[in-house]
Design a protein around this motif. Structure first.
Motif, PDB file in Angstrom:
ATOM      1  N   GLU A 309     -64.666  22.726  71.217  1.00  0.00           N
ATOM      2  CA  GLU A 309     -64.374  23.514  70.810  1.00  0.00           C
ATOM      3  C   GLU A 309     -63.711  23.402  69.568  1.00  0.00           C
ATOM      4  O   GLU A 309     -63.196  24.403  68.664  1.00  0.00           O
ATOM      5  CB  GLU A 309     -63.312  23.387  71.918  1.00  0.00           C
ATOM      6  CG  GLU A 309     -62.117  24.995  71.365  1.00  0.00           C
ATOM      7  CD  GLU A 309     -60.773  25.113  72.815  1.00  0.00           C
ATOM      8  OE1 GLU A 309     -60.172  25.932  72.721  1.00  0.00           O
ATOM      9  OE2 GLU A 309     -60.756  24.242  73.515  1.00  0.00           O
ATOM     10  N   ASN A 310     -63.423  22.232  68.990  1.00  0.00           N
ATOM     11  CA  ASN A 310     -62.426  21.855  67.751  1.00  0.00           C
ATOM     12  C   ASN A 310     -63.201  21.694  66.920  1.00  0.00           C
ATOM     13  O   ASN A 310     -62.927  21.206  65.807  1.00  0.00           O
ATOM     14  CB  ASN A 310     -61.182  21.073  67.954  1.00  0.00           C
ATOM     15  CG  ASN A 310     -60.336  21.493  69.104  1.00  0.00           C
ATOM     16  OD1 ASN A 310     -60.426  20.952  70.246  1.00  0.00           O
ATOM     17  ND2 ASN A 310     -59.291  22.628  68.636  1.00  0.00           N
ATOM     18  N   ALA A 435     -71.488  14.878  65.460  1.00  0.00           N
ATOM     19  CA  ALA A 435     -71.569  12.477  66.611  1.00  0.00           C
ATOM     20  C   ALA A 435     -72.796  12.135  66.305  1.00  0.00           C
ATOM     21  O   ALA A 435     -73.550  12.632  66.341  1.00  0.00           O
ATOM     22  CB  ALA A 435     -71.289  13.468  68.326  1.00  0.00           C
ATOM     23  N   MET A 436     -72.496  10.338  66.929  1.00  0.00           N
ATOM     24  CA  MET A 436     -73.277   9.691  66.859  1.00  0.00           C
ATOM     25  C   MET A 436     -74.067   9.480  67.924  1.00  0.00           C
ATOM     26  O   MET A 436     -73.427  10.067  68.605  1.00  0.00           O
ATOM     27  CB  MET A 436     -73.061   8.780  66.493  1.00  0.00           C
ATOM     28  CG  MET A 436     -71.978   7.974  66.898  1.00  0.00           C
ATOM     29  SD  MET A 436     -71.782   5.951  66.483  1.00  0.00           S
ATOM     30  CE  MET A 436     -70.640   7.118  64.773  1.00  0.00           C
ATOM     31  N   THR A 452     -64.277  10.439  67.059  1.00  0.00           N
ATOM     32  CA  THR A 452     -65.366  11.562  67.083  1.00  0.00           C
ATOM     33  C   THR A 452     -64.952  12.763  68.319  1.00  0.00           C
ATOM     34  O   THR A 452     -64.691  14.003  67.656  1.00  0.00           O
ATOM     35  CB  THR A 452     -66.736  11.654  66.886  1.00  0.00           C
ATOM     36  OG1 THR A 452     -67.122  10.384  65.239  1.00  0.00           O
ATOM     37  CG2 THR A 452     -67.616  12.552  66.013  1.00  0.00           C
ATOM     38  N   GLU A 453     -65.005  11.644  69.447  1.00  0.00           N
ATOM     39  CA  GLU A 453     -64.650  12.762  70.554  1.00  0.00           C
ATOM     40  C   GLU A 453     -63.082  13.193  70.477  1.00  0.00           C
ATOM     41  O   GLU A 453     -62.983  15.075  70.641  1.00  0.00           O
ATOM     42  CB  GLU A 453     -64.859  12.361  71.606  1.00  0.00           C
ATOM     43  CG  GLU A 453     -65.788  12.125  72.070  1.00  0.00           C
ATOM     44  CD  GLU A 453     -67.204  13.544  71.742  1.00  0.00           C
ATOM     45  OE1 GLU A 453     -66.783  14.320  72.400  1.00  0.00           O
ATOM     46  OE2 GLU A 453     -67.986  13.792  70.957  1.00  0.00           O
ATOM     47  N   MET A 454     -62.215  12.901  69.481  1.00  0.00           N
ATOM     48  CA  MET A 454     -60.732  13.228  70.098  1.00  0.00           C
ATOM     49  C   MET A 454     -60.724  14.264  69.139  1.00  0.00           C
ATOM     50  O   MET A 454     -60.071  15.224  69.070  1.00  0.00           O
ATOM     51  CB  MET A 454     -60.045  12.482  69.302  1.00  0.00           C
ATOM     52  CG  MET A 454     -59.471  11.232  69.933  1.00  0.00           C
ATOM     53  SD  MET A 454     -57.837   9.857  69.679  1.00  0.00           S
ATOM     54  CE  MET A 454     -58.144   8.815  71.269  1.00  0.00           C
ATOM     55  N   LYS A 455     -61.770  14.350  67.794  1.00  0.00           N
ATOM     56  CA  LYS A 455     -61.228  15.443  66.302  1.00  0.00           C
ATOM     57  C   LYS A 455     -62.424  16.821  67.620  1.00  0.00           C
ATOM     58  O   LYS A 455     -61.767  17.574  67.202  1.00  0.00           O
ATOM     59  CB  LYS A 455     -62.117  14.940  65.845  1.00  0.00           C
ATOM     60  CG  LYS A 455     -62.563  15.658  64.290  1.00  0.00           C
ATOM     61  CD  LYS A 455     -62.717  15.354  63.275  1.00  0.00           C
ATOM     62  CE  LYS A 455     -64.770  15.383  63.133  1.00  0.00           C
ATOM     63  NZ  LYS A 455     -65.454  15.153  62.619  1.00  0.00           N
ATOM     64  N   ASN A 456     -63.621  16.114  67.913  1.00  0.00           N
ATOM     65  CA  ASN A 456     -63.899  18.145  68.027  1.00  0.00           C
ATOM     66  C   ASN A 456     -63.755  18.032  69.520  1.00  0.00           C
ATOM     67  O   ASN A 456     -64.115  19.204  69.626  1.00  0.00           O
ATOM     68  CB  ASN A 456     -66.028  17.386  68.582  1.00  0.00           C
ATOM     69  CG  ASN A 456     -66.434  17.020  67.758  1.00  0.00           C
ATOM     70  OD1 ASN A 456     -66.352  17.428  65.891  1.00  0.00           O
ATOM     71  ND2 ASN A 456     -67.475  16.013  67.324  1.00  0.00           N
ATOM     72  N   ASN A 457     -63.268  17.834  70.430  1.00  0.00           N
ATOM     73  CA  ASN A 457     -62.667  18.240  71.800  1.00  0.00           C
ATOM     74  C   ASN A 457     -60.944  17.443  72.005  1.00  0.00           C
ATOM     75  O   ASN A 457     -60.584  17.108  72.572  1.00  0.00           O
ATOM     76  CB  ASN A 457     -63.474  17.896  72.826  1.00  0.00           C
ATOM     77  CG  ASN A 457     -64.992  17.739  73.326  1.00  0.00           C
ATOM     78  OD1 ASN A 457     -64.971  18.832  73.392  1.00  0.00           O
ATOM     79  ND2 ASN A 457     -65.707  17.367  72.343  1.00  0.00           N
TER      80      ASN A 457
END
Length: 572
Positions: A309-310, A435-436, A452-457
């Motif tokens: 979402e992010n 994401a890798m 990366t997940e902290m940034k995208n989600n």
């Protein structure tokens, strides 16, 4: 100079004229020298200055009329002839125009420059040193590789990440609920104001507990280091997540005057993490007497776990051109929700002889023939003090959920665990957020993948962490689940599990619980100032704004508005 000056004054007194005279006449000379015009701004300097910077008298194209020289072209300044052509001061703003083609200088980044900087710059360093290996590296960077480098930001050619993002079409998302004309908007608050709120409260206290839990399977913790994959199993279980008003335990606590405000952890975490949300959501607020109930609609988007979402470029919505896209936001959210529910069942050891039971049985499940088996959950009803003063007490009771327990080897006590799952759909697809590959990098670059997940989600992880803190669980277990085939969403594998303590994970995400409680208290004060009735809090789908509407009492009961857009989009 005095005799010459006196002659000029005498000449002005007799003729009344100022300036140069006709040199053909005897009167046009002063002591045999023609008169040269001058300006008040002229300064006496050197006859010839050979130490000046020649570049200052030339512009960037090499022409003789540079910027510094052009600005000095005022009347009489720097005259090199005895009779210069007089120019008006308004002509000083004009400059010469060069019609020649603009030839760009050869640079290391332009096509054919001879040096290409890639990786750690080994080729560039080799070419600079004149080494044979560096020259070969520079000659080998042709075709697509050299084209990618040459189409850099200097000549604005080619497509690079982040280039011309301003020229992208604006995504106009739909609201989670249709705003009807008879709804009355009462308040509108932007995220900047919400981000400045703050309220410090204690950790809360347990009021009642229900349900039972199985023990967490620790073998999933070892799979992350060994980089082994375990197929995800889809279970036939019964899951219950009733809204606040439909919870019989909350109704009993409300009748007993245990608190004034009531909510579930799903609804409350959505409100506390509102400033991180991008997609639209809505919360129904019922005021009955002096009590507030924070509810959700049937099929509300709050029940679904969003994906990326992010991200800077989130997944693309379904339209006429990509109806078969399985990586749309709605279909990804439905897939992620199913994975979360089943992974929480697979990650425990289902042994009824070793089962952790709470004070009371599950309040929502009634065994019946033909009914699927219950997915074990623990429910703790916890009370928080939101009072600002002793004169006006204000308490909130929230229903929290726990997924498993884990034996502490040191103390022998049972630690409560929250189990969640992140899902990878396709690292090459649009909306992956850079994401890798989890399958290749999870066992070696786990920290980078989590970052990366902290940034995208950011919103989803913040909500999960808030729910774990509200339930006062001891640990969080987050599984990494990937598709077996990126083009299919039916089969998945569990690649690994990482564990965190909720408070420490919140610090890593820069998650402020005090800000969340400040948002909750602000919304409560707004609703308490309104008369009894039904209200809805809606996050704008395209702006960082939430709005409070007053709706008719019969809204969301008999109409088909409870079906969320996510379910409609997820249908094949």
């Amino acid at each position: 100079m005095a005799p010459v000056f006196n002659q000029i004054i005498t000449k002005l007194a007799t003729d009344g004229a100022w300036g140069p005279q006709d040199p053909t006449e005897a009167e046009g000379t002063i002591n045999g020298m023609p008169y040269n015009p001058f300006s008040k701004g002229d300064k006496l300097g050197r006859l010839a200055d050979w130490s000046g910077d020649a570049k200052g008298d030339r512009d960037q194209r090499g022409r003789g009329y540079g910027r510094n020289y052009r600005d000095q072209q005022i009347y009489g300044a720097g005259a090199s002839t005895l009779f210069p052509q007089l120019q008006g001061e308004d002509e000083a703003s004009f400059s010469l125009v060069d019609n020649r083609s603009n030839v760009k200088p050869r640079t290391p980044f332009s096509r054919g420059g001879g040096t290409v900087f890639r990786g750690r710059g080994r080729g560039a360093a080799g070419a600079a040193r004149g080494g044979q290996r560096g020259q070969q590296f520079g000659r080998q960077q042709t075709g697509r590789q050299q084209g990618d480098v040459s189409r850099g930001p200097r000549n604005n050619r080619g497509r690079r990440f982040g280039w011309k993002d301003y020229d992208k079409p604006q995504r106009n998302r739909d609201s989670s609920v249709v705003i009807k004309p008879d709804w009355k908007m009462l308040e509108e608050i932007d995220f900047n104001r919400l981000g400045k709120l703050n309220l410090e409260i204690d950790d809360g206290e347990d009021v009642e507990s229900y349900g039972s839990l199985f023990y967490y399977n620790r073998s999933f913790d070892r799979s992350a280091t060994k980089a082994t994959s375990t197929p995800l199993v889809i279970f036939d279980r019964a899951w219950y997540n009733p809204t606040t008003s439909g919870d019989p335990i909350i109704q009993k606590l409300a009748d007993g005057e245990k608190a004034t405000i009531f909510a579930t952890d799903t609804v409350l975490s959505t409100l506390m993490c509102a400033t991180r949300s991008v997609y639209s959501w809505d919360i129904v607020i019922n005021r009955v007497g002096n009590k507030l109930y924070f509810d959700k609609r049937d099929g509300s988007q709050i029940d679904f776990a969003t994906v990326n979402e992010n991200a800077a470029d989130p997944p693309m919505d379904v339209n006429e051109s990509n109806k078969e896209n399985i990586n749309s936001p709605g279909r990804l959210a439905l897939e992620a929700t199913v994975l979360n529910a089943n992974f929480a069942v697979q990650a425990v050891i289902e042994d009824t002889e070793h089962e952790h039971k709470f004070e009371h049985e599950d309040p929502f499940y009634t065994p019946a023939p033909g009914e699927p088996e219950l997915a074990r959950k623990g429910y703790k009803y916890r009370r928080f003090d939101l009072s600002l003063s002793d004169d006006q007490p204000l308490h909130l009771i929230v229903r929290t959920e726990i997924d498993a327990v884990m034996k502490n080897p040191a103390s022998g006590q049972n630690n409560l665990v929250t189990i969640k799952a992140l899902n990878e759909f396709d690292e090459r697809a649009q909306g992956s957020g850079g994401a890798m590959s989890w399958r290749n990098k999870l066992h070696t670059s786990r920290g980078a993948i989590v970052a990366t997940e902290m940034k995208n989600n950011s919103c989803k992880l913040a909500k999960w962490t808030t729910q774990a803190i509200l339930a006062k669980t001891d640990f969080m277990r987050i599984g990494f689940i990937s598709r077996v085939n990126p083009k299919e969403r039916e089969k998945h594998v569990v690649l690994g599990v990482v564990g965190y303590k909720p408070r420490e994970f919140a610090n890593q995400m820069n998650l402020s619980l005090s800000n969340g409680w400040g948002i909750v208290r602000t919304i409560i004060d707004m609703c308490m100032a309104m008369p009894e009735g039904k209200y809805i809090l809606v996050k704008d789908p395209n702006k960082q704004v939430i709005r409070l509407y007053e709706v008719p009492p019969t809204s969301f009961e008999e109409d088909g508005e409870g079906e969320a857009a996510i379910e409609e989009e997820a249908e094949e």
